[in-house]
Design a protein around this motif. Structure first.
Motif, PDB file in Angstrom:
ATOM      1  N   THR A  39       0.818  -1.199   0.000  1.00 60.16           N
ATOM      2  CA  THR A  39       0.000   0.000   0.000  1.00 60.16           C
ATOM      3  C   THR A  39       0.855   1.253   0.000  1.00 60.16           C
ATOM      4  OG1 THR A  39      -1.620   1.268   1.284  1.00 60.16           O
ATOM      5  CG2 THR A  39      -0.133  -0.119   2.533  1.00 60.16           C
ATOM      6  N   GLN A  40       0.325   2.301  -0.622  1.00 60.28           N
ATOM      7  CA  GLN A  40       1.003   3.585  -0.628  1.00 60.28           C
ATOM      8  C   GLN A  40       0.846   4.297   0.706  1.00 60.28           C
ATOM      9  OE1 GLN A  40      -0.078   6.105  -3.930  1.00 60.28           O
ATOM     10  NE2 GLN A  40       0.637   7.960  -2.940  1.00 60.28           N
ATOM     11  N   THR A  41      -0.317   4.129   1.355  1.00 62.63           N
ATOM     12  CA  THR A  41      -0.602   4.772   2.639  1.00 62.63           C
ATOM     13  C   THR A  41      -0.649   3.701   3.717  1.00 62.63           C
ATOM     14  OG1 THR A  41      -1.913   6.436   1.476  1.00 62.63           O
ATOM     15  CG2 THR A  41      -2.185   6.270   3.873  1.00 62.63           C
ATOM     16  N   MET A  42       0.247   3.823   4.691  1.00 61.04           N
ATOM     17  CA  MET A  42       0.312   2.853   5.774  1.00 61.04           C
ATOM     18  C   MET A  42      -0.777   3.126   6.811  1.00 61.04           C
ATOM     19  SD  MET A  42       2.873   0.941   4.897  1.00 61.04           S
ATOM     20  CE  MET A  42       3.317   0.067   6.394  1.00 61.04           C
ATOM     21  N   PRO A  43      -1.162   2.109   7.616  1.00 56.83           N
ATOM     22  CA  PRO A  43      -2.105   2.349   8.716  1.00 56.83           C
ATOM     23  C   PRO A  43      -1.537   3.377   9.702  1.00 56.83           C
ATOM     24  CG  PRO A  43      -1.829   0.002   8.294  1.00 56.83           C
ATOM     25  CD  PRO A  43      -0.797   0.691   7.467  1.00 56.83           C
ATOM     26  N   LYS A  44      -2.425   4.001  10.459  1.00 58.88           N
ATOM     27  CA  LYS A  44      -2.004   5.067  11.374  1.00 58.88           C
ATOM     28  C   LYS A  44      -0.984   4.576  12.398  1.00 58.88           C
ATOM     29  CE  LYS A  44      -6.328   7.662  10.959  1.00 58.88           C
ATOM     30  NZ  LYS A  44      -7.505   8.215  11.684  1.00 58.88           N
ATOM     31  N   GLU A  45      -1.129   3.329  12.885  1.00 56.92           N
ATOM     32  CA  GLU A  45      -0.242   2.830  13.931  1.00 56.92           C
ATOM     33  C   GLU A  45       1.054   2.240  13.377  1.00 56.92           C
ATOM     34  OE1 GLU A  45      -3.137  -0.416  12.751  1.00 56.92           O
ATOM     35  OE2 GLU A  45      -3.165   1.744  13.157  1.00 56.92           O
ATOM     36  N   MET A  46       1.281   2.298  12.056  1.00 59.35           N
ATOM     37  CA  MET A  46       2.487   1.731  11.452  1.00 59.35           C
ATOM     38  C   MET A  46       3.168   2.785  10.586  1.00 59.35           C
ATOM     39  SD  MET A  46       0.988  -2.012  10.267  1.00 59.35           S
ATOM     40  CE  MET A  46       2.576  -2.506   9.599  1.00 59.35           C
TER      41      MET A  46
END
Length: 407
Positions: free
Chosen positions: A266-273
């Motif tokens: 993914t281009q956008t990682m999850p908030k906690e990563m």
């Protein structure tokens, strides 16, 4: 009224000098009025053209909110120019009147007729000028009104076309952005497949076609012995926000595919990563991290398969190994290896003997060259004497062979 008859000295014809002069003056005045009318018409046309040009420039430079003020200013300038032209015409008429008065003083007998004719012509001219000015003003106002109406229609038509074009541009932009996002996603999918194919040429990289259910790509890991060690599925996302349902969907695809590992690129990682890692049983990474992550995950699958293979059928494998070591096939293979080493040793000995022969031949050639050099040096020394610089190696008690080499 008593006629003032004049007799022509050439033909003897009698005529009224006042009447002749009056007709002459009428003709001249008529010609002057016609000429003045043409000049006035030309000036009016020039004035119209100049006013039209000023209006065009004015309309281009001014904004819409200043339109009413600009019209008033343009009308004011037009009135001032018309007044200036009228004053110039009046001054010209005054000059002509003075000339007529001077002529009347020279010909006092025709003063009354000339004065009456002048007054009539003056009245006619003033009336004509007044009529022309009124008509000119009406023409200008009508032309101005017509131009304003045409401009308003053109402006409304332009605004309508501009609005339609802007709507079309916005619609095309929206479609282009939508198509661009899809294209970017497909480009990343193709890039992932290319990276996996180049980095792991022995593995099978399967692309999931658009419209089919499942992940974007499946990698079947194959070790160096051609054994299948497991599967890794990949899902590619290239959006500005991380979707909350991506993890669950990829888990479903993993169960349906039977893959051991699932990777979300993914281009956008999850908030906690902020970097690659595992989230709810799914590996999440960026595009630049995929090669390193897959290398590690692939090694895990290979080592897991290797451990399984070692433990499976261990006793059977020992028996197979014993039978192989005691078989003639093993004996033949060992003999072939020993024969190979023997051949290599024989070839090495041949090469060693050949090199010793070559070295001996070169040593004899070098000795021969040195002998010839000594003979040549002795001959030159006997002819030139001490004029030849001594060579230590060739003299009694000379140096070693390295000095000859330097020579």
């Amino acid at each position: 009224m008593k006629q003032n008859l004049t007799t022509c000295p050439n033909c003897g014809h009698q005529f009224d000098a006042g009447e002749a002069l009056q007709k002459h003056l009428e003709i001249e005045l008529k010609k002057g009025i016609e000429a003045q009318e043409k000049i006035n018409a030309l000036k009016i046309e020039e004035l119209k053209a100049k006013m039209a040009e000023e209006k065009r420039v004015f309309e281009q430079e001014e904004k819409k909110k200043m339109w009413a003020i600009a019209q008033t200013e343009a009308q004011k300038r037009s009135d001032e120019k018309n007044a200036a032209m009228l004053a110039a015409l009046k001054e010209d008429n005054d000059q002509k009147q003075k000339q007529i008065i001077l002529g009347r003083e020279k010909e006092i007998e025709l003063l009354k007729k000339e004065q009456e004719l002048k007054n009539q012509q003056e009245l006619m001219k003033i009336q004509l000028e007044k009529t022309m000015l009124e008509k000119t003003k009406d023409i200008e106002e009508a032309a101005k009104k017509r131009k304003d109406e045409e401009f308003e229609l053109v402006k409304k038509d332009f605004e309508q076309k501009l609005k339609a074009q802007m709507d079309l541009v916005n619609e095309m932009k929206r479609k282009a952005e939508q198509g661009s996002m899809q294209l970017q996603g497909e480009v990343q999918e193709l890039a992932i497949e290319s990276i996996l194919t180049q980095a792991f040429p022995y593995d099978q990289i399967e692309e999931i076609k658009k419209g089919q259910r499942g992940a974007d790509a499946v990698q079947t890991v194959i070790n160096e012995f051609g054994q299948i060690c497991g599967k890794i599925i990949f899902e590619s996302k290239r959006t500005q926000n991380f979707g909350g349902d991506w993890i669950e969907k990829l888990k479903t695809d993993q169960r349906e595919t039977g893959a051991e590992i699932a990777v979300l690129v993914t281009q956008t990682m999850p908030k906690e990563m902020d970097r690659f890692g595992e989230k709810d049983g799914i590996w999440v990474c960026g595009f630049h991290e995929i090669k390193s992550l897959v290398f590690v995950l692939r090694e895990i699958l290979i080592r897991t398969q290797m451990a399984k293979s070692v433990n499976d059928n261990k006793a059977d494998k020992m028996s197979v190994l014993y039978n192989f070591l005691t078989s003639s096939q093993f004996k033949q293979q060992m003999e072939a290896i020993v024969d190979g080493f023997s051949n290599l040793k024989s070839e090495l000995d041949k090469e060693k003997r050949a090199m010793q022969r070559i070295w001996k031949e070169r040593e004899m050639q070098i000795e021969k060259v040195i002998g010839n050099t000594i003979d040549m040096y002795g001959s030159i020394k006997g002819i030139a004497g001490n004029a030849i610089s001594p060579i230590q190696y060739l003299e009694l008690g000379g140096g070693d062979e390295s000095e000859l080499t330097d020579l």
